[in-house]
Design a protein around this motif. Structure first.
Motif, PDB file in Angstrom:
ATOM      1  N   ALA A   1     -12.881 -33.379  -4.002  1.00 26.40           N
ATOM      2  CA  ALA A   1     -14.224 -33.787  -4.814  1.00 26.40           C
ATOM      3  C   ALA A   1     -13.609 -34.013  -6.159  1.00 26.40           C
ATOM      4  O   ALA A   1     -12.846 -33.171  -6.743  1.00 26.40           O
ATOM      5  N   LYS A   2     -14.628 -34.403  -6.950  1.00 29.82           N
ATOM      6  CA  LYS A   2     -14.358 -34.594  -8.481  1.00 29.82           C
ATOM      7  C   LYS A   2     -15.436 -33.996  -9.073  1.00 29.82           C
ATOM      8  O   LYS A   2     -16.646 -33.787  -8.707  1.00 29.82           O
ATOM      9  N   LYS A   3     -15.391 -33.025 -10.126  1.00 33.46           N
ATOM     10  CA  LYS A   3     -16.390 -32.081 -10.722  1.00 33.46           C
ATOM     11  C   LYS A   3     -16.368 -32.375 -12.201  1.00 33.46           C
ATOM     12  O   LYS A   3     -14.995 -32.554 -12.727  1.00 33.46           O
ATOM     13  N   GLY A   4     -17.548 -32.710 -12.646  1.00 33.36           N
ATOM     14  CA  GLY A   4     -17.561 -32.906 -14.282  1.00 33.36           C
ATOM     15  C   GLY A   4     -18.763 -32.823 -14.667  1.00 33.36           C
ATOM     16  O   GLY A   4     -19.883 -32.674 -13.800  1.00 33.36           O
ATOM     17  N   SER A   5     -19.004 -33.409 -15.912  1.00 37.31           N
ATOM     18  CA  SER A   5     -20.256 -33.492 -16.520  1.00 37.31           C
ATOM     19  C   SER A   5     -20.316 -34.493 -17.373  1.00 37.31           C
ATOM     20  O   SER A   5     -19.275 -35.122 -17.836  1.00 37.31           O
ATOM     21  N   ILE A   6     -21.645 -34.980 -17.605  1.00 39.80           N
ATOM     22  CA  ILE A   6     -21.884 -36.340 -18.030  1.00 39.80           C
ATOM     23  C   ILE A   6     -23.022 -36.564 -18.874  1.00 39.80           C
ATOM     24  O   ILE A   6     -23.989 -35.615 -18.306  1.00 39.80           O
ATOM     25  N   PHE A   7     -23.018 -36.945 -20.089  1.00 40.04           N
ATOM     26  CA  PHE A   7     -24.442 -36.969 -20.728  1.00 40.04           C
ATOM     27  C   PHE A   7     -25.439 -37.790 -20.297  1.00 40.04           C
ATOM     28  O   PHE A   7     -25.003 -39.133 -20.077  1.00 40.04           O
ATOM     29  N   GLU A   8     -26.478 -37.694 -20.098  1.00 38.23           N
ATOM     30  CA  GLU A   8     -27.638 -38.353 -19.863  1.00 38.23           C
ATOM     31  C   GLU A   8     -28.586 -38.870 -20.940  1.00 38.23           C
ATOM     32  O   GLU A   8     -28.992 -40.173 -20.869  1.00 38.23           O
ATOM     33  N   SER A   9     -28.384 -38.149 -22.009  1.00 35.73           N
ATOM     34  CA  SER A   9     -28.946 -38.522 -23.220  1.00 35.73           C
ATOM     35  C   SER A   9     -28.524 -37.580 -24.301  1.00 35.73           C
ATOM     36  O   SER A   9     -28.169 -36.434 -24.170  1.00 35.73           O
ATOM     37  N   PHE A  10     -28.621 -38.323 -25.706  1.00 41.05           N
ATOM     38  CA  PHE A  10     -28.286 -37.426 -26.825  1.00 41.05           C
ATOM     39  C   PHE A  10     -29.453 -37.163 -27.759  1.00 41.05           C
ATOM     40  O   PHE A  10     -30.506 -38.366 -27.625  1.00 41.05           O
ATOM     41  N   PRO A  11     -29.782 -36.188 -28.545  1.00 43.79           N
ATOM     42  CA  PRO A  11     -31.291 -36.061 -29.173  1.00 43.79           C
ATOM     43  C   PRO A  11     -31.064 -36.949 -30.465  1.00 43.79           C
ATOM     44  O   PRO A  11     -29.816 -37.258 -30.919  1.00 43.79           O
ATOM     45  N   PRO A  12     -32.108 -37.071 -31.189  1.00 37.94           N
ATOM     46  CA  PRO A  12     -31.810 -37.868 -32.559  1.00 37.94           C
ATOM     47  C   PRO A  12     -31.230 -36.936 -33.547  1.00 37.94           C
ATOM     48  O   PRO A  12     -30.436 -37.463 -34.264  1.00 37.94           O
ATOM     49  N   VAL A  13     -31.253 -35.619 -33.507  1.00 43.40           N
ATOM     50  CA  VAL A  13     -30.421 -34.713 -34.418  1.00 43.40           C
ATOM     51  C   VAL A  13     -29.444 -34.103 -33.307  1.00 43.40           C
ATOM     52  O   VAL A  13     -29.998 -33.125 -32.674  1.00 43.40           O
TER      53      VAL A  13
END
Length: 820
Positions: A395-407
């Motif tokens: 398998a592949k394991k990782g993290s990815i951003f779903e959103s970034f905040p304004p600040v």
């Protein structure tokens, strides 16, 4: 002002140290024999090469560069102080200032660079100058010595240079491997190489004496309580995010106390940062945390403090108009996943985050660290992923951003545990970050990309120090298209882009981590580098940094602070005018009536409680007439019915009214009366009032055989004194003559038997002989006479059984015990 630079000189060395300056003697020193030819060929008249050699690169843009040579002859007959020809650099005139025989130092030549146009320079003028002064043989320009330095020239410091430029005796003979003297036949040359540098911030080499942050930048800083720099930089960064500031203002705090409410304390700090001209204190905020003064001297991590503060604010904002502000501004989403390669199976979890921690070690740029953050890891071999339906799978394991905040807060991992030395170390590696960054490439395919994810740099939290401690400051750009400023506790200064970026990237040499290694290394390491980066999304900037108006500030907050500012101004004015005033305390019959203690009132700071007397602040120059009129008006009594007695210290350590202020002093200042009639530092007066107007000196019967005494009645049932005011008595009358008057004052039958005592001092309460005259009893002005009824045996027994004082001496003794 001529400034003295001390120097240490070695005849066989090439360098002479002068504090931060450097002097070089080109005379074929033994330690540079291999460069003999190169040094010999260097000539002062090769001006460009000489300038580059004598003035090291400082990293500042050059506005103008000139050099000027002054030829001198007949040295021995020169005046003690002379100036050379004027020359123009950077649109200003300069010259060399020479003391041929030393400026306050014998046998030492003193040379300075001197600014000429003082009268023509505008107010606040300054010029940042790098310069070197070279003294050389006119016949052989390869024979020379020089000093170099840099200085911020101002009207107050218009000349700068070297009081001990060189020993005169070493200039007139070949010395230190020189083949010729630098002054031959009384002749020499002095060349000034001058670079005027650009100062885009206006504070280059500023000494910050009497520096006014508000005047220079429009902003003020925060006072450091001891080790609260980490709090200050976070508050400054939050303050300029005006959306956040407005949200804090929206929280109801009308009934709160600043030292008990974090919200009100924050509101007050933010509003003070808006209106104050001086650095703002944060003590109310730290007290609202429940901290004492010791806590303020303990440094904490700014990231940890930020998380605690955000959690607290988020919880407390619920149910208010500010509800959801923390999430809206600072919270993003991150998806962690495991995806099988050979079967259709994926496990994922979406979590919120308030900041992102990025690795520094091993990476050169912010983008590199972001790419590493979302880098996938392959689970294979013994690390295969266990699934419920498919068993072990690659398998592949990782993290990815779903959103970034304004600040967006980015925390750089500057600290790590070093297993080799078994301790935490700070990573000072060079790590570059941009002014602008597009983060869309780090979002998942399913993320909302309807609006751009371009961010611009808003703030840089800098830690200057090591793992054992240091100092925090923050670089902020309060306006999107505005300037950068450095907020360093109570000081705010403008900075350049280079100071924001290059100065805080860190450095390349990563070989030293421990304190011991750092100290042993000759290279000066750079420990000031970025620790937290704050980026703002461009599409949200107008909302996040919109102006704050007076309507955004709670009215109660404005009103309370305006009142405090007015009160503070009044106190400041009073302090400035304090020498013009002094305080007068007044004892009245009403105050005396309820007083329970010795004398007419308690004036002793060692005794408790102090009497609450009528206190007035008066001008020292105020006359007695004006004073009496003002006080009479305050008590609604005609001035003709008022007389004042000045209290004096007696040898037995009591304080009693001693003498009245005579009417002959009506036009005398109160300061003079104070000096003449009492030795006390403060002025204490007893206000005597008459039932009808008194004209002239007719308060007493004719003659000087009357005195004023004060009466106290002791009531054993109430266990209390009652002050009965004063009484004018004749010195040659007997005490028994006044028994009837004492009874009248208490409305007793005239033949009521009384016990009468004199209060001499706390430890001395003496029973008076009724057959003795007042003169025989040594009664004088201000004495206190106490009386009570004569008690029956039954009454005495009842008081004793009830553990009450039954007579005056016992009651005085009880008073004494209360004050022990």
């Amino acid at each position: 002002m001529i400034h003295n630079f001390l120097m240490r000189f070695k005849c066989n060395d090439i360098k002479v140290k002068i504090e931060h300056a450097e002097v070089r003697v080109y005379c074929l020193p033994s330690i540079f024999q291999q460069n003999r030819t190169k040094i010999m060929t260097l000539s002062v008249t090769d001006y460009e090469a000489m300038a580059n050699r004598s003035m090291p690169e400082l990293g500042h843009e050059i506005e103008d560069f000139k050099y000027n040579t002054w030829h001198l002859t007949n040295w021995q007959h020169l005046e003690k102080r002379i100036t050379g020809p004027e020359f123009k650099v950077g649109n200003w005139k300069w010259r060399i200032l020479l003391f041929p025989f030393g400026n306050n130092s014998q046998n030492t030549v003193s040379i300075y660079l001197d600014f000429v146009d003082l009268e023509g320079a505008p107010v606040g003028w300054h010029s940042c100058v790098q310069f070197s002064l070279v003294l050389w043989n006119p016949e052989d320009p390869t024979q020379f010595i020089y000093h170099h330095f840099h200085h911020r020239f101002t009207a107050e410091q218009s000349d700068w240079g070297f009081t001990r430029f060189y020993d005169f005796n070493k200039l007139i003979i070949p010395c230190e491997n020189r083949t010729r003297a630098l002054i031959e036949n009384g002749s020499t040359n002095i060349t000034a190489f001058v670079r005027v540098l650009k100062d885009p911030t206006g504070v280059l080499w500023h000494k910050f004496i009497n520096y006014d942050s508000k005047k220079e930048t429009g902003y003020v800083g925060l006072v450091n309580q001891g080790a609260t720099g980490y709090i200050n930089i976070l508050l400054q960064s939050l303050y300029f995010i005006t959306y956040f500031r407005k949200a804090i203002y929206q929280i109801p705090t009308e009934e709160d106390e600043p030292t008990k409410s974090v919200f009100l304390a924050l509101q007050r700090i933010f509003y003070n940062l808006q209106i104050s001209n001086t650095p703002v204190k944060t003590t109310e905020l730290t007290k609202s945390f429940g901290w004492d003064s010791i806590d303020s001297f303990m440094q904490h991590d700014v990231h940890e403090f930020n998380r605690v503060l955000q959690d607290y604010l988020e919880a407390k904002m619920k149910g208010t108009k500010a509800d959801g502000t923390i999430t809206k501004l600072f919270v993003g989403k991150l998806k962690s996943y495991i995806k099988c390669l050979n079967v259709d199976y994926e496990s994922s979890r979406v979590e919120t985050y308030y900041d992102i921690e990025l690795n520094v070690k091993g990476f050169k740029t912010l983008r590199d660290s972001f790419k590493d953050y979302i880098k996938e890891e392959t689970l294979e071999g013994i690390n295969k992923h266990i699934t419920v339906d498919y068993g072990l799978q690659e398998a592949k394991k990782g993290s990815i951003f779903e959103s970034f905040p304004p600040v967006l807060y980015l925390r750089l991992k500057r600290y790590e545990y070093d297993i080799q030395i078994d301790q935490m170390v700070k990573i000072n590696d060079r790590f570059e970050y941009p002014m602008e960054i597009d983060l869309e490439e780090f979002l998942s395919r399913d993320a909302d990309k309807s609006s751009p994810h371009k961010y611009f740099l808003y703030g840089v939290f800098v830690h200057d120090g090591d793992i054992y401690g240091g100092h925090y400051f923050v670089l902020l750009k309060p306006e999107k298209d505005g300037k950068w400023f450095k907020f360093d506790d109570n000081r705010v200064i403008p900075v350049t882009n280079s100071e924001v970026l290059e100065n805080n990237y860190g450095e390349c040499d990563n070989s030293i981590n421990t304190v011991e290694q750092t100290k042993s290394n000759n290279k000066r390491r750079k420990h000031a580098n970025a620790y937290i980066l704050v980026y703002i999304r461009e599409s949200n900037v107008n909302e996040l940094l919109s102006p704050v108006t007076s309507e955004d500030v709670p009215s109660h907050l404005q009103r309370r602070l305006e009142e405090e500012i007015a009160l503070e101004k009044q106190k400041k004015k009073e302090m400035e005018e304090q020498h013009l005033y002094f305080t007068v305390k007044i004892v009245t019959a009403e105050k005396f009536k309820d007083y329970q203690g010795f004398d007419l009132a308690n004036f002793d700071n060692r005794q408790y409680p102090l009497s609450e007397l009528h206190t007035y602040k008066i001008l020292k120059s105020e006359t007695y007439r004006i004073f009496r009129e003002n006080i009479s008006r305050a008590f609604n009594v005609p001035p003709e019915q008022v007389r004042f007695w000045i209290h004096a210290d007696r040898h037995n350590k009591t304080v009693r009214p001693d003498a009245s202020i005579p009417e002959s002093h009506f036009n005398t200042s109160m300061e003079e009366i104070h000096k003449k009639l009492t030795s006390r530092q403060d002025m204490i007066l007893y206000m005597e009032t008459a039932e009808k107007p008194i004209y002239g000196n007719t308060w007493f019967p004719e003659g000087n055989d009357h005195v004023i005494v004060f009466l106290k009645y002791f009531d054993p049932d109430k266990q209390a004194f009652e002050g009965l005011g004063h009484l004018c008595v004749h010195m040659y009358s007997k005490m028994k003559d006044y028994v009837r008057i004492f009874c009248e004052k208490k409305e007793f039958p005239p033949d009521t038997p009384l016990e009468i005592y004199e209060e001499i001092k706390p430890h001395m309460i003496l029973k008076m002989n009724l057959e003795s005259t007042l003169q025989q009893s040594e009664i004088q002005n201000g004495d206190i006479i106490c009386f009570q009824k004569v008690l029956t045996e039954k009454e005495i027994r009842e008081h004793k059984l009830a553990d009450r004082c039954w007579n005056i001496p016992d009651f005085y003794e009880s008073l004494l015990l209360r004050n022990v």
